[in-house]
Scaffold this active site. Structure first.
Site, mmCIF file in Angstrom:
data_model
loop_
_atom_site.group_PDB
_atom_site.id
_atom_site.type_symbol
_atom_site.label_atom_id
_atom_site.label_comp_id
_atom_site.label_asym_id
_atom_site.label_seq_id
_atom_site.Cartn_x
_atom_site.Cartn_y
_atom_site.Cartn_z
ATOM 1 N N TYR A 139 0.820 -1.208 0.000
ATOM 2 C CA TYR A 139 0.000 0.000 0.000
ATOM 3 C C TYR A 139 0.858 1.265 0.000
ATOM 4 O O TYR A 139 0.438 2.306 -0.493
ATOM 5 C CB TYR A 139 -0.878 0.046 1.253
ATOM 6 C CG TYR A 139 -2.217 -0.628 1.115
ATOM 7 C CD1 TYR A 139 -2.318 -1.972 0.786
ATOM 8 C CD2 TYR A 139 -3.398 0.082 1.338
ATOM 9 C CE1 TYR A 139 -3.549 -2.593 0.683
ATOM 10 C CE2 TYR A 139 -4.632 -0.531 1.238
ATOM 11 C CZ TYR A 139 -4.703 -1.868 0.912
ATOM 12 O OH TYR A 139 -5.919 -2.476 0.818
ATOM 13 N N LYS A 190 2.816 -15.274 2.524
ATOM 14 C CA LYS A 190 3.012 -15.956 1.234
ATOM 15 C C LYS A 190 4.523 -16.191 1.134
ATOM 16 O O LYS A 190 5.184 -15.781 0.170
ATOM 17 C CB LYS A 190 2.451 -15.093 0.097
ATOM 18 C CG LYS A 190 2.416 -15.756 -1.270
ATOM 19 C CD LYS A 190 1.336 -16.809 -1.422
ATOM 20 C CE LYS A 190 1.518 -17.545 -2.755
ATOM 21 N NZ LYS A 190 0.605 -18.700 -2.891
ATOM 22 N N ASP A 222 -3.297 -18.095 0.528
ATOM 23 C CA ASP A 222 -4.285 -18.763 -0.325
ATOM 24 C C ASP A 222 -5.005 -19.850 0.463
ATOM 25 O O ASP A 222 -6.227 -19.998 0.398
ATOM 26 C CB ASP A 222 -3.654 -19.300 -1.622
ATOM 27 C CG ASP A 222 -2.331 -20.012 -1.408
ATOM 28 O OD1 ASP A 222 -1.810 -20.025 -0.271
ATOM 29 O OD2 ASP A 222 -1.804 -20.589 -2.389
ATOM 30 N N ASP A 246 -6.661 -6.836 4.183
ATOM 31 C CA ASP A 246 -7.780 -6.172 3.512
ATOM 32 C C ASP A 246 -8.710 -7.223 2.913
ATOM 33 O O ASP A 246 -9.928 -7.205 3.114
ATOM 34 C CB ASP A 246 -7.224 -5.252 2.409
ATOM 35 C CG ASP A 246 -8.323 -4.521 1.658
ATOM 36 O OD1 ASP A 246 -9.278 -4.072 2.311
ATOM 37 O OD2 ASP A 246 -8.220 -4.413 0.420
ATOM 38 N N ASP A 250 -12.612 -8.773 4.446
ATOM 39 C CA ASP A 250 -13.869 -8.744 3.685
ATOM 40 C C ASP A 250 -14.449 -10.154 3.591
ATOM 41 O O ASP A 250 -15.657 -10.358 3.706
ATOM 42 C CB ASP A 250 -13.647 -8.212 2.251
ATOM 43 C CG ASP A 250 -13.967 -6.722 2.115
ATOM 44 O OD1 ASP A 250 -13.736 -5.981 3.091
ATOM 45 O OD2 ASP A 250 -14.442 -6.306 1.037
HETATM 46 C C1 LIG Z 1 -10.662 2.128 0.579
HETATM 47 C C2 LIG Z 1 -9.399 1.350 0.794
HETATM 48 C C3 LIG Z 1 -8.222 2.270 0.758
HETATM 49 C C4 LIG Z 1 -9.406 0.556 2.111
HETATM 50 C C5 LIG Z 1 -8.172 -0.329 2.193
HETATM 51 O O1 LIG Z 1 -7.819 -0.983 1.214
HETATM 52 O O2 LIG Z 1 -7.551 -0.357 3.256
HETATM 53 C C6 LIG Z 1 -10.616 -0.324 2.371
HETATM 54 O O3 LIG Z 1 -10.748 -1.351 1.444
HETATM 55 C C7 LIG Z 1 -10.550 -0.887 3.768
HETATM 56 O O4 LIG Z 1 -10.612 -2.109 3.907
HETATM 57 O O5 LIG Z 1 -10.488 -0.103 4.718
HETATM 58 MG MG LIG Z 2 -11.133 -3.252 2.318
#
Ligand SMILES: CC(C)[C@H](C(=O)O)[C@@H](O)C(=O)O
Ligand SMILES: [Mg+2]
Ligand SMILES: NC(=O)c1ccc[n+]([C@@H]2O[C@H](COP(=O)([O-])OP(=O)(O)OC[C@H]3O[C@@H](n4cnc5c(N)ncnc54)[C@H](O)[C@@H]3O)[C@@H](O)[C@H]2O)c1
Length: 355
Positions: A139, A190, A222, A246, A250
């Site tokens: 990042y 990884k 993975d 990240d 999710d």
């Molecule tokens: C919007 C983006 C920069 C952010 C990230 O990748 O950290 C989001 O996906 C998160 O998970 O907070």
């Molecule tokens: Mg995110």
């Protein structure tokens, strides 16, 4: 008096933050001593100040004890020059405030067992904490950009890098979190392919010597992605870098029924923090009063717990969320037959009433 900065942001951000703000107002009326200010971040800040993290916001963020954020971003900003995009504002505030420790708890509320994408018996009682490093990795690594390479072809590039000190400090956060829970930590990497994460594994293994009571395991990312949907309850605390965290957070959110349920805390060394739902600005439902505000309200509970050290208020907010779920109220993302579908603001009404 503690200072809280509120950043509604873009898309559904203002709608969900408005509900969290109502919760905060109840707590204030009941004696919580806080000062609140508001500022724009992301697209809203670009519209007002021409920058996604303007000086106006930066000054207030630096002065605050805690920051509550909705979400940033939206398709109307995707054509801006990269440094002006809303997401860069979010990355900038994380870096500016040194918020390297991102805690993302994926907890399944029993009432939502059927909203999970997995069978109830696989997820019942699920309680995972993902500790994501937030200010390093691909990042932020330099060099980055798009250039013309030696072959004369355009090429995009980013750099995955981690300094030893960055790995050590997040590893300590993760080990200490594991000590307070079930004493099991899985570090995700990884290392079979990427030197950066091979180094990550080496350093985490070294830090483990200081925590002999915590059982450390390692897993390739993975496989971790697969294991999270195969048998998520094998995990207690997971620690990983910025990009893997990240994606895995999710993924974990869906085990809890919806990304609209997953809160997060991003902390510095002294528990100053930025609190936000893990989801984005959901442009597809923005402005329609449809969004689930619970991840934001649960992020507020984390703010009370970590930055204000007010465990009682945090538990009070979490209990109010449990009560509305037990009462059968559901926004569209967690709706199922036999429950009552409500709007974003009606969910806010219910949480306020439950408080
Ligand atoms: C919007 C983006 C920069 C952010 C990230 O990748 O950290 C989001 O996906 C998160 O998970 O907070
Ligand atoms: Mg995110
Ligand atoms: N922390 C942040 O501010 C953050 C995080 C992720 C994405 N983003 C940004 O948000 C924008 C949209 O990204 P995306 O579509 O990939 O991800 P998203 O999380 O915004 O949306 C993904 C899906 O989840 C749904 N969803 C998300 N939050 C919800 C909620 N509270 N209630 C009900 N449904 C919800 C959306 O409607 C959509 O269908 C992009 O600009 C992205 O960069 C910001």
């Amino acid at each position: 008096m503690k200072k809280i900065l509120i950043l509604p942001g873009d898309g559904i951000g203002p709608e969900i933050v408005a509900q969290a703000r109502r919760v905060l107002d109840v707590l204030r009326n009941d004696g919580l001593e806080i000062e609140m200010t508001e500022a724009p971040l992301g697209g809203a800040a670009y519209d007002q100040f021409g920058s996604p993290y303007p000086e106006f916001t930066q000054k207030l963020a630096r002065e605050a004890d805690a920051v509550l954020l909705g979400a940033v971003g939206g398709p109307q900003y995707d054509t801006l020059d990269r440094p002006l995009r809303p997401e860069r504002g979010l990355l900038a505030i994380r870096k500016d405030l040194n918020l390297f420790a991102n805690l993302r708890p994926a907890i399944l509320y029993p009432e939502l067992a059927n909203a999970s994408t997995l069978k109830p018996e696989v997820v019942s009682g699920l309680d995972i904490l993902i500790v994501r490093e937030l200010t390093g990795d691909i990042y932020f690594g330099q060099p980055r950009g798009v250039h013309v390479n030696e072959a004369g072809e355009r090429e995009g590039f980013n750099t995955m890098r981690y300094a030893e000190s960055e790995i050590r400090r997040i590893a300590h956060v993760a080990f200490q979190a594991a000590q307070k829970r079930n004493k099991k930590l899985c570090s995700v990497d990884k290392a079979n392919v990427l030197e950066t994460t091979e180094f990550w594994k080496e350093i985490v293994t070294d830090v483990a010597k200081e925590y002999p009571d915590v059982q450390l395991s390692h897993m390739y990312v993975d496989n971790a992605a697969m294991q999270l949907v195969r048998n998520p309850k094998q995990f207690d605390v997971m620690v990983t870098g910025n990009i893997f965290g990240d994606i895995l957070s999710d993924e974990a959110s869906m085990l809890t029924g919806s990304i609209g349920m997953l809160p997060s805390a991003s902390l510095d060394q002294n528990n100053k923090g930025l609190y936000e739902p893990s989801h984005g600005s959901a442009p597809d439902i923005a402005g329609k009063n449809l969004a689930n505000p619970l991840a934001t309200i649960l992020s507020l509970a984390m703010l009370l717990r970590y930055s204000l050290a007010n465990e009682a208020a945090a538990v009070r907010v979490e209990n109010a969320v449990k009560k509305v779920l037990a009462d059968g109220l559901r926004t569209g993302d967690i709706y199922e037959e036999g429950t009552r579908k409500v709007s974003c603001s009606e969910m806010g009404d219910a949480v306020v009433a439950a408080l």
